[in-house]
Scaffold this active site. Structure first.
Site, PDB file in Angstrom:
ATOM      1  CG  PHE A   1      -0.403   9.530   6.886  1.00 30.76           C
ATOM      2  CD1 PHE A   1      -0.282   8.176   7.118  1.00 30.76           C
ATOM      3  CD2 PHE A   1       0.486  10.387   7.535  1.00 30.76           C
ATOM      4  CE1 PHE A   1       0.703   7.670   7.976  1.00 30.76           C
ATOM      5  CE2 PHE A   1       1.470   9.897   8.391  1.00 30.76           C
ATOM      6  CZ  PHE A   1       1.584   8.545   8.609  1.00 30.76           C
TER       7      PHE A   1
ATOM      8  CG  ASN B   1      -0.429   0.777   2.388  1.00 27.77           C
ATOM      9  OD1 ASN B   1      -0.563   2.005   2.445  1.00 27.77           O
ATOM     10  ND2 ASN B   1       0.189   0.062   3.331  1.00 27.77           N
TER      11      ASN B   1
ATOM     12  CB  SER C   1       3.748   5.714   7.220  1.00 22.03           C
ATOM     13  OG  SER C   1       3.276   5.556   5.885  1.00 22.03           O
TER      14      SER C   1
ATOM     15  CG  ASN D   1       4.258   1.562   9.622  1.00 23.24           C
ATOM     16  OD1 ASN D   1       3.555   1.120   8.718  1.00 23.24           O
ATOM     17  ND2 ASN D   1       4.039   2.728  10.208  1.00 23.24           N
TER      18      ASN D   1
ATOM     19  CE  LYS E   1       2.493   0.461  13.035  1.00 25.55           C
ATOM     20  NZ  LYS E   1       1.103   0.313  12.563  1.00 25.55           N
TER      21      LYS E   1
ATOM     22  CG  ASN F   1       3.052   4.295   1.962  1.00 23.57           C
ATOM     23  OD1 ASN F   1       3.869   3.878   1.148  1.00 23.57           O
ATOM     24  ND2 ASN F   1       2.303   3.493   2.705  1.00 23.57           N
ATOM     25  CB  THR F   2       4.052  10.593   4.683  1.00 26.92           C
ATOM     26  OG1 THR F   2       2.660  10.245   4.693  1.00 26.92           O
ATOM     27  CG2 THR F   2       4.181  12.111   4.824  1.00 26.92           C
TER      28      THR F   2
END
Length: 351
Positions: A114, A110, A176, A247, A218, A178-179
């Site tokens: 966010f 994925n 994460s 994560n 996390k 993805n940012t």
């Protein structure tokens, strides 16, 4: 019921299936049919962070980002669920497609980024939830994509202030993939500054609200051993309430032959188990004993949950495993952890 519906859901585009699956779960709950989806596990009370969880199996953040389905998810038998990641302002996340199934490998990639309705929307949803039963609620907070890391603390403090009165615990997502740039907040100096700011705000809010809500951090599974040493040093020095490991990963080990190998994003599911558990184990040996850990990443069977506990986790979380196995995985994990507890206490022979 999940075995019946899964082929249809897996036929659909993954993100569309995600929305449809949650809508179906919500409808079943409203009709009083949650028992058809899952057999609630027998209680297995577990203490961590000053809280008592009805069982040690939770839902990881990411499935219900805005807290729309809290009651329906709790009815499946989780000991706790974690909603979010929530950001201060609404944002759409990354462009679609951004969610990919790797069915053969029992994995997901994925790069949602966010996607969030914003913290005010999440707060309204949490306030509307009935929250019947004993399951606890964690709220996972992050920064907006447009916020540079030098100003990230402001975003996290903003979210913490809003969710503090409603959460049983708060998780700080700095891991994460993805940012852009987010994982740089795990570097020693940045981590010390951010967590220190949040610890100060946590103590201030405790005085205002008359309760102390635990704040957890996390961590990513892709840190080097040197980075893990540094992170553990900071988190131990600042006496965080807990650590979540881990994560998703940017590694593609175990999925090299997948047609989605070149898709950017975080990998979760079965291929993550070894890497996430190794990170958990290393952190556990470096953190003070009084800092509990949640183990997440790659739990597809009850035995995987037991592996996480053996590596040092007090609680465990699943997400991708729930997608592939359905709600039956929850009871299976609780049963495995019960057997492990009984074996360690001498009530059962060790296998």
């Amino acid at each position: 019921m999940y075995a019946f519906s899964r082929p249809l859901l897996f036929w659909l585009d993954p993100e569309r299936a995600h929305g449809l699956g949650l809508a179906g779960l919500q409808a079943a709950h409203r009709c009083g049919l949650s028992s058809l989806l899952a057999t609630p596990p027998k209680p297995l009370p577990t203490k961590a962070f000053g809280l008592t969880f009805p069982n040690p199996v939770g839902l990881a953040a990411g499935l219900d980002k805005d807290g729309v389905h809290i009651d329906a998810l709790m009815a499946l038998g989780f000991g706790f669920i974690e909603i979010g990641t929530v950001t201060p302002k609404p944002q759409p996340g990354n462009e679609r497609p951004r969610l990919f199934r790797l069915e053969r490998e029992r994995a997901i990639i994925n790069r949602m980024g966010f996607n969030s309705g914003g913290v005010e929307t999440l707060v309204r949803n949490v306030e509307r939830a009935k929250r019947r039963g004993d399951a606890l609620l964690g709220i996972n907070i992050g920064r907006n994509k447009s916020t540079p890391n030098k100003e990230a603390a402001g975003d996290y403090v903003h979210c913490l202030r809003h969710v503090y009165p409603l959460a049983d615990y708060v998780a700080v997502n700095i891991s994460s993939p993805n940012t852009a740039g987010l994982r740089e907040l795990q570097e020693e100096q940045a981590l010390r500054q951010l967590v220190g700011t949040l610890r100060d705000e946590q103590e201030r809010l405790a005085g205002i609200h008359g309760k102390r809500v635990p704040v957890l951090v996390k961590i990513a599974p892709d840190l080097s051993e040197t980075d893990i040493d540094a992170a553990a040093r900071v988190l131990g020095d600042l006496k965080v309430d807990g650590v979540i490991a881990t994560n998703t990963t940017v590694s593609r080990e175990g999925v090299e032959d997948s047609r989605h190998i070149d898709e950017a994003g975080g990998l979760s599911g079965a291929p993550l188990l070894s890497l996430a558990t190794a990170t958990l184990r290393m952190l556990r040996t470096r953190l003070p004993d009084e800092i509990p850990m949640i183990g997440v990443g790659g739990i597809m069977h009850g035995a995987d949950a037991a592996t996480k506990q053996a590596a040092g986790a007090v609680l465990v979380q699943t997400y991708t495993g729930l997608i592939y196995r359905g709600p039956a995985l929850i009871e299976e994990c609780v049963a495995a952890l019960r057997r492990r507890k009984e074996a360690r206490s001498g009530a059962l022979p060790l296998e």
